[in-house]
Design an enzyme around this catalytic site. Structure first.
Site, PDB file in Angstrom:
ATOM      1  CE1 TYR A  63      -4.114   1.760   0.150  1.00 13.82           C
ATOM      2  CE2 TYR A  63      -2.925   3.201   1.666  1.00 13.82           C
ATOM      3  CZ  TYR A  63      -4.020   2.962   0.845  1.00 13.82           C
ATOM      4  OH  TYR A  63      -5.000   3.905   0.724  1.00 13.82           O
TER       5      TYR A  63
ATOM      6  CG  PHE B 103      -6.138  16.338 -25.983  1.00 15.95           C
ATOM      7  CD1 PHE B 103      -6.119  15.682 -27.206  1.00 15.95           C
ATOM      8  CD2 PHE B 103      -6.540  15.625 -24.866  1.00 15.95           C
ATOM      9  CE1 PHE B 103      -6.483  14.348 -27.300  1.00 15.95           C
ATOM     10  CE2 PHE B 103      -6.895  14.290 -24.956  1.00 15.95           C
ATOM     11  CZ  PHE B 103      -6.866  13.644 -26.178  1.00 15.95           C
ATOM     12  CB  THR B 104     -11.107  16.119 -25.852  1.00 17.75           C
ATOM     13  OG1 THR B 104     -10.207  15.018 -25.688  1.00 17.75           O
ATOM     14  CG2 THR B 104     -11.478  16.241 -27.316  1.00 17.75           C
TER      15      THR B 104
ATOM     16  CG  ASP C 145      -0.601  16.634 -23.343  1.00 19.00           C
ATOM     17  OD1 ASP C 145      -0.034  15.525 -23.231  1.00 19.00           O
ATOM     18  OD2 ASP C 145      -1.804  16.756 -23.596  1.00 19.00           O
TER      19      ASP C 145
ATOM     20  CE  LYS D  54      -3.121   8.872 -25.745  1.00 14.87           C
ATOM     21  NZ  LYS D  54      -3.710   9.822 -24.807  1.00 14.87           N
TER      22      LYS D  54
ATOM     23  NE  ARG E 168      -9.912  13.306 -31.662  1.00 14.80           N
ATOM     24  CZ  ARG E 168     -10.658  13.138 -30.568  1.00 14.80           C
ATOM     25  NH1 ARG E 168     -11.842  13.675 -30.475  1.00 14.80           N
ATOM     26  NH2 ARG E 168     -10.218  12.422 -29.564  1.00 14.80           N
TER      27      ARG E 168
ATOM     28  CG  PHE F 258     -15.842  12.845 -29.351  1.00 18.83           C
ATOM     29  CD1 PHE F 258     -15.716  14.024 -28.642  1.00 18.83           C
ATOM     30  CD2 PHE F 258     -14.996  11.787 -29.041  1.00 18.83           C
ATOM     31  CE1 PHE F 258     -14.775  14.150 -27.629  1.00 18.83           C
ATOM     32  CE2 PHE F 258     -14.050  11.902 -28.031  1.00 18.83           C
ATOM     33  CZ  PHE F 258     -13.947  13.093 -27.317  1.00 18.83           C
TER      34      PHE F 258
END
Ligand SMILES: *Cc1c(COP(=O)(O)O)cnc(C)c1O
Length: 458
Positions: free
Chosen positions: A73, A125-126, A216, A259, A383, A449
């Site tokens: 933990y 970015f969303t 990002d 990614k 997109r 979307f």
């Protein structure tokens, strides 16, 4: 013309069968999914190019690491490994593990943004924009104009327009700008990179005004590859060296491990400032978990640590980028309108040019994604106008770019798969005059979307 390609720098140890369906089956499927490729079950998909997020094939080394999970933990040794990997490869001091990128965006937004603040960035970015707005901030696009033009071949189309950044500082005052968010690479512009020169200049301007620079970093290794390939003075540097230099111009980053860290789940917030790190750890215990695991299990952190080292191997990233480019070049040579230059993780079809007879309000990109599925079971995503959503007053944003994204998962598909994708799009292009648009029959209030439904226009 035969295309040359870089063969895979790996061999196959495990296989996963994929669905081979008939046209009749696919017609049923797409109707049931409301012509939205997000609503298709993956068991009905042949080649899945919906996203490169979490769809990576892990290496045998990463799978071996999964067995080394220390699920304590507190103080898991896998966390120490992950922290060491982030310090060594990215160069940031502190790391807060999260369940995925948006978990890090949530924490960063909460600890830095006040009501009425502005957050400049190189195209939205969303999820990033959603967190900024939920904390009372306003996103301001400061990317260079070329990024909005699908045909412009600028080698660093993700660059920040310094004039736009400076104008924003003059207009609202630096104290209203907690940080500038620099995406490396820019997903919504087509996976376009930012140059080292631009990163340096952004850092200088931000520092002069007391503004933090947060990356990002989701596709930072792909960005490093493009710098090596395209920017003077970097040809002889390793990917690892370039990446470390890029990161040296930032105060921290949010990361979606799904990614460029080569894993299926996970993310982190990295930051150099100790006070902000402490604030972040106060929130991580509320939203994610203990600061030494955040939103991840020990085994996931181990796989991510190993993925981070693998991701800076030149052979891996060289194959990845050239595989994307192979698909892009094949389409382009056949006269298909795509975003140029081809970016790091995907090929984007320009649906406005593909179906010039379908107005943007009849969703040409959504229809093209549906047609591609019908043709060969290849799944892509829209997109364009649907992804862009509505503004505060409820009006549709009308983005300049109306695109279909063909996203290539890492280490998953072969060049033969790329040929199937290219050939079906080339066939669709020959039949393009016969296709009509769509009407939206169900629209959810946010991030529409994902779940919106459509019917074809007669
Ligand atoms: C995927 C992604 C995110 C969000 O990360 P998740 O892991 O999906 O939460 C943020 N920014 C960019 C550019 C992304 O591609």
């Amino acid at each position: 013309m035969e295309k040359k390609y870089v063969a895979e720098p790996y061999k196959i140890k495990v296989v996963e069968p994929i669905a081979v369906t008939s046209r009749a089956q696919r017609e049923e499927v797409i109707k049931k999914a409301g012509y939205n490729t997000f609503l298709i079950n993956s068991s009905d998909v042949y080649i899945d190019l919906l996203t490169d997020s979490g769809t990576t094939a892990m290496s045998d080394n990463q799978w071996a690491g999964i067995m080394m999970g220390d699920e304590a933990y507190a103080g898991s040794k896998n966390f120490m490994k992950l922290q060491e990997a982030v310090r060594e490869v990215y160069g940031f001091k502190y790391i807060v593990p999260t369940h995925q990128g948006r978990g890090a965006e949530n924490i960063l937004s909460q600890i830095t943004i006040k009501e009425g603040d502005y957050i400049p960035g190189n195209m939205y970015f969303t999820t990033t924009r959603a967190h900024q707005e939920m904390n009372g901030g306003t996103f301001v696009d400061v990317i260079i104009d070329e990024a909005h033009d699908s045909a412009n071949e600028n080698p660093f189309k993700g660059n920040i327009d310094l004039k736009k950044f400076e104008n924003l500082i003059d207009e609202v005052g630096a104290d209203k700008i907690p940080y500038i968010c620099v995406a490396v690479t820019v997903n919504l512009a087509g996976g376009q990179p930012v140059s080292m020169k631009n990163l340096k200049e952004v850092s200088k301007l931000a520092k002069e005004n007391g503004i933090m620079v947060m990356y990002d970093a989701t596709r930072c290794v792909e960005n490093a590859y493009f710098i090596k390939e395209r920017e003077e003075g970097y040809q002889d540097k390793s990917i690892a060296e370039i990446l470390k230099e890029m990161m040296s111009y930032a105060d921290g980053c949010t990361m979606s491990g799904k990614k460029d860290c080569l894993v299926n789940i996970g993310g982190f917030l990295a930051i150099n400032d100790e006070k902000l790190y402490q604030k972040a750890t106060q929130l991580v215990v509320v939203y994610e978990g203990m600061p030494s695991y955040g939103g991840m299990s020990g085994r996931d952190m181990e796989a991510m640590a190993r993925g981070i080292y693998e991701s800076v191997d030149y052979n891996y990233i060289h194959h990845r980028i050239t595989q994307c480019r192979y698909l892009g070049d094949k389409l382009s040579d056949a006269g298909i309108p795509i975003v140029k230059p081809v970016g790091g993780h995907a090929v984007f079809l320009d649906a406005k040019q593909f179906y010039p007879h379908i107005p943007q309000d009849e969703f040409p990109a959504q229809m093209l994604a549906a047609q591609l599925y019908l043709k060969s079971g290849v799944r892509s995503m829209e997109r364009g106008i649907i992804s862009a959503g509505r503004d505060k007053d409820g009006n549709n944003y009308h983005p300049k770019l109306e695109l279909v994204r063909l996203t290539i998962p890492r280490r998953v598909y072969t060049y033969a798969h790329m040929d199937v994708v290219a050939d079906s799009i080339i066939d669709l292009y020959k039949e393009r005059d016969k296709v009509k648009g769509l009407k939206m029959v169900y629209e959810p209030p946010v991030l529409r979307f994902f779940t919106a439904r459509f019917e074809p226009l007669k």
